[in-house]
Scaffold this motif. Structure first.
Motif, PDB file in Angstrom:
ATOM      1  N   PHE A  58      -3.083   2.575 -39.231  1.00  0.00           N
ATOM      2  CA  PHE A  58      -2.459   1.599 -40.144  1.00  0.00           C
ATOM      3  C   PHE A  58      -1.009   1.930 -40.489  1.00  0.00           C
ATOM      4  N   ASP A  59      -0.338   2.729 -39.667  1.00  0.00           N
ATOM      5  CA  ASP A  59       1.063   3.021 -40.004  1.00  0.00           C
ATOM      6  C   ASP A  59       1.948   1.791 -39.819  1.00  0.00           C
ATOM      7  N   ASP A  60       1.432   0.778 -39.088  1.00  0.00           N
ATOM      8  CA  ASP A  60       2.190  -0.467 -38.943  1.00  0.00           C
ATOM      9  C   ASP A  60       1.744  -1.525 -39.953  1.00  0.00           C
ATOM     10  N   GLY A  61       0.834  -1.143 -40.871  1.00  0.00           N
ATOM     11  CA  GLY A  61       0.376  -2.102 -41.881  1.00  0.00           C
ATOM     12  C   GLY A  61      -0.609  -3.122 -41.354  1.00  0.00           C
ATOM     13  N   ARG A  62      -1.071  -2.953 -40.128  1.00  0.00           N
ATOM     14  CA  ARG A  62      -2.044  -3.897 -39.568  1.00  0.00           C
ATOM     15  C   ARG A  62      -3.441  -3.290 -39.607  1.00  0.00           C
ATOM     16  N   PHE A  63      -4.393  -4.112 -40.015  1.00  0.00           N
ATOM     17  CA  PHE A  63      -5.779  -3.663 -40.139  1.00  0.00           C
ATOM     18  C   PHE A  63      -6.644  -4.440 -39.149  1.00  0.00           C
TER      19      PHE A  63
END
Ligand code: SF4
Length: 890
Positions: A552-557
């Motif tokens: 989730f370092d790109d904010g996508r789940f």
């Protein structure tokens, strides 16, 4: 690899907790084994705890199951396999696929799990496979799935190094995950803060900046209160929420339903307002926060809500997917994660797929079987209930001991006793569960198995064999595949070896994968040699040699819209409430040097000396009016049953609360089993039982006599009914602590039993008026048996007598036997504090009295704490107790 002396060093993985430490092992003749921490393994960087360091003492063949058995008869594999296949096939033909079940274990390797799941869900066509991870991790799994879209652990151990604040929520890491705790200690030296949320003042709580000894089951209230406070002070990350999180408004509205003032939250949680606000201040001030949560959060009728409350606080502050910032569920077992990945739980398919029609169809396509189960099976507690009421008529239990470990264990035993066909595969010959087996199948043990495990930080490591398979023991995956073949499913189960199973498993993770983060594409091409040489790697592994430390370092789940979900959670009462009859709250858990039901750690006498027998911790204020005294046998009574264990009076226990360890079984202390006391109150979503709270009461047991029996006999004596006994493993003999409430008839029965089959001449001393009896049997120069009993007096320390079993008796030693003490001063080492260096509490007390004021100084004086370091928190506690000062971190 070969060391300087030419012996092969094998890099493998510890079989105990979810830290997943790398082990460097050198095996010698006669199954001698030297172990050390693997310095190259990223999970432990060379460290091992006391359990890992003692692995060499647990690999002997004593007590192993080495042949398949039908009833009490040894048989060949062909016969046993054919019987299991036939009985399962007949049961399915007559009653349908849901009339059979597998109950499996976080001790299995990923390859074993994959094959078991494939047989049950793919080819038998039932969802009825569940794992003992249901008892540890199911609530965290459900919380992850709701918040992240899949069972995804965001962080990694490196985050603990980067964090400025570590919050332990229901996690006694100092005992349950000691190597991880030592790693955190290093960060503490640079100023990292520590908050512990736990009703008990555990060794993890000692030395913490803040210990919130909250009332049992008030965690949701506390974490909700924290989130409300963060919102109030503007400490939530509105930008992160706007970009990546759904559900914030609903959570905020739900919080507004209750008084979230710190004073109200502190009152409801039973903690001091100043401590609560200090925690809120620390949390608000430290963006780099890791919140560890484990059994104390999960094992609850509101375990999922607790997990979600923790995840909510991290999502609202954007503390996820960043170095040093994440919620972090820590697993209990070495391969709980592997089971979660491969579909070992009844409510999931393999590869993090669920029972959505498209997932079922995809898995069925991959396996090439139209029968793939289309709906979830029964979770552990419901599974055994179905066995009890006859819906399930054949069960196969693999590498686990549910007759001890499940709540309401008496009912579980009743279910197994009624079940028409019980198969148990295990590596040991005697467990409480094996007594119910119609067929016993010998499995490989640690040191013989080959495969992979996944630790708490998603790191896949190899377990490698050190010894050849003994007797007829076989790999679990092979046993299952052979049964599957005998059931007519040969095409799906014809792997040449475990590396082929692994390749198939990795291909499934990649199959039609359009966004599943559990993706092992990079490991699909491993041939046998590359599989054998596999270095630890964290999934997702999208390409060869590539792992992923942090999610989730790109904010996508992994949700359909890619956004995380905050979920409103409300505090709820525990599964059952305390009342006038059962006014106390019983909590159960692990202790430092034991593992599960002691089938392995019980083989290492040194691991049994830190806490030699089962106990109940109770606050002195609760004990005193009940007449319960330190060390005295004490009844712990719940609506489900009763245990009799030694009392430990400690103000580390919250008044009104009790703690009992979960390890003891019929083999070690039948009266000391804690899980027979636990009500099967379940979290309604995860099905995880509430081991952390059962209404209970305590009473003094009041024996009329007590004693101990030391014997070289390996069979457990059949003591008269009502006599309480605890077996304590020793190197040269077996030690039984015994006590009774009967009169001289009972004592005489014990005396006669002790004499039965004894070798050698009896020496006897009896003082009828003082109620003292001492008996010793000597054969040649060897002591073979000792019985000491007393009705009123005290008993001597056992160590000097136990030591005599290992040596030829000198005339002087023989002469002292009946005096009840050695010729010289009585040496009582006290409870073993340092299991590695064998340092008892007395030596440590002496070092502290002589001026040792730090764990390092005690180490210099006694050696304690200088090997694995698992005892260092206890050393700090002993220093503080001596100084009557708060503990400082060491
Ligand atoms: Fe094994 Fe101890 Fe490491 Fe856990 S912390 S994996 S028990 S050595």
């Amino acid at each position: 690899m070969a060391d300087g002396g030419g012996a092969a060093t094998v890099r493998t993985t510890c079989p105990y907790c979810g830290v997943g430490c790398g082990v460097s092992a050198v095996a010698g003749e006669g199954r001698v084994l030297a172990v050390a921490g693997d310095r190259a393994h990223p999970a432990n960087l060379g460290r091992l705890c006391s359990k890992g360091a003692a692995l060499g003492a647990t690999v002997g063949l004593e007590g192993r199951l080495l042949s398949p058995m039908i009833g009490d008869r040894e048989v060949g594999w062909k016969q046993a396999t054919a019987l299991v296949a036939r009985r399962f096939a007949e049961t399915i033909a007559r009653h349908g696929p849901d009339s059979v079940a597998f109950y499996v274990s976080g001790q299995l390797l990923t390859e074993d799990y994959y094959v078991a799941n494939k047989l049950m869900k793919g080819f038998i066509g039932s969802g009825n496979i569940d794992t003992n991870s249901r008892l540890c991790m199911a609530s965290a799994v459900a919380a992850h799935k709701q918040a992240f879209g899949a069972d995804l652990v965001p962080g990694c151990y490196d985050d603990l190094d980067h964090a400025d604040l570590v919050v332990f929520s229901g996690h006694n890491a100092a005992w349950t995950h000691p190597v991880l705790f030592r790693r955190i200690e290093a960060a503490r030296a640079r100023g990292q803060k520590r908050v512990v949320i736990d009703p008990r003042r555990t060794d993890t709580a000692e030395g913490a900046d803040i210990h919130l000894a909250l009332a049992p089951q008030s965690d949701v209230r506390l974490w909700n209160g924290l989130l409300a406070d963060l919102i109030r002070r503007g400490a939530v990350d509105r930008d992160y929420i706007a970009a990546h999180v759904n559900g914030f408004d609903a959570v905020e509205a739900a919080l507004a339903e209750a008084d979230q003032s710190p004073a109200a939250v502190a009152a409801d949680c039973g903690v001091a307002l100043a401590d609560l606000t200090a925690f809120f201040d620390l949390f608000a001030a430290n963006p780099r926060t890791v919140s560890l949560f484990s059994m104390g959060a999960n094992q609850s009728a509101q375990g999922v809500a607790k997990g979600l409350a923790i995840l909510n606080a991290h999502l609202a502050t954007g503390r996820i997917g960043k170095p040093g910032a994440c919620p972090f569920s820590i697993t209990g077992q070495p391969n709980a994660m592997g089971g979660r990945e491969t579909g070992g739980m009844a409510n999931t398919l393999a590869g993090h797929m669920d029972f959505a029609p498209e997932d079922v169809a995809r898995v069925a396509r991959f396996w090439g079987t139209p029968k793939t189960a289309a709906r979830p099976g029964l979770k552990a507690i419901d599974m055994f209930e179905a066995i009890h009421d006859g819906r399930i008529k054949a069960v196969w239990i693999m590498a686990t001991n549910p007759a001890v470990s499940l709540p309401d264990a008496g009912r579980v035993r009743g279910a197994l006793g009624k079940c028409p066909f019980v198969v148990v595969s295990d590596c040991v010959a005697e467990t409480d569960t094996l007594k119910y087996a119609h067929v016993k199948l010998p499995a490989l043990a640690w040191g013989e198995k080959s495969g992979t495990v996944t630790n708490s930080e998603r790191r896949i490591s190899r377990q490698r064999p050190l010894f050849p398979a003994p007797g007829q023991a076989r790999a679990d995956w092979r046993i299952i595949a052979d049964v599957a073949t005998a059931m007519g499913f040969a095409d799906g189960f014809s792997w040449a070896d475990e590396s082929a199973v692994f390749r198939e498993w990795t291909r499934l993770t990649a199959y039609e994968n359009e966004g599943r983060l559990l993706n092992l594409t990079g490991l699909m091409g491993l041939g046998r040699a590359a599989y054998d040489a596999l270095e630890p790697v964290q999934w997702p592994a999208p390409a060869p040699g590539v792992g992923t430390p942090r999610l989730f370092d790109d904010g996508r789940f992994q949700t359909p819209d890619g956004r995380a979900r905050m979920v409103p959670v409300r505090p709820a009462p525990p599964g059952s409430a305390t009342d006038a009859v059962y006014p106390m709250s019983l909590n159960t858990g692990r202790i430092r040097d034991q593992w599960h039901t002691m089938t392995r750690t019980g083989l290492a006498p040194d691991l049994c000396r830190h806490a030699p027998e089962p106990f109940v911790e109770i606050h002195p204020e609760d004990a005193e009016p009940l007449g319960v005294t330190e060390g005295a046998l004490t009844r712990v009574i719940t609506a489900r049953g009763e245990a009799v264990v030694a009392a430990r009076l400690t103000d580390r226990q919250r008044p009104g609360s009790l703690f009992m360890p979960m390890h003891w079984t019929d083999a070690f202390a039948p009266s000391g089993r804690s899980n027979g006391l636990i009500a099967p109150n379940l979290d309604p979503v995860s099905g995880q039982p509430e081991f952390k709270h059962t209404p209970a009461r305590v009473r003094a047991w009041r024996e009329t006599w007590k004693g101990f029996l030391l014997t070289t006999e390996t069979k457990t004596p059949a003591l008269p009914e009502g006599v309480i006994w605890r077996r304590i493993p020793q190197a040269g003999c077996r030690q039984f602590e015994i006590a009774g409430r009967g009169d001289e008839i009972e004592r005489e029965a014990v005396r006669r039993l002790a004499a039965t089959g004894a070798q050698g001449q009896p020496l006897a001393y009896e003082d009828v008026r003082a109620g003292a009896l001492r008996l010793a049997w000597v054969s040649g120069e060897r002591l073979t048996r000792v019985l000491f009993m007393t009705t009123a007096g005290t008993l001597p320390p056992r160590d000097w007598l136990i030591d005599l079993f290992g040596q030829a008796l000198s005339p002087q030693a023989r002469g002292t036997l009946l005096f009840g003490r050695p010729a010289g001063p009585v040496v009582d080492a006290g409870p073993m504090v340092c299991a590695c260096l064998k340092v008892g509490a007395r030596a440590i007390d002496a070092a502290i009295a002589a001026g040792a004021g730090t764990a390092d100084a005690i180490g210099a004086a006694t050696g304690a704490g200088t090997n694995c370091g698992s005892c260092r928190p206890e050393l700090a506690r002993m220093i503080a107790a001596a100084a009557k000062e708060p503990v400082h971190a060491v």
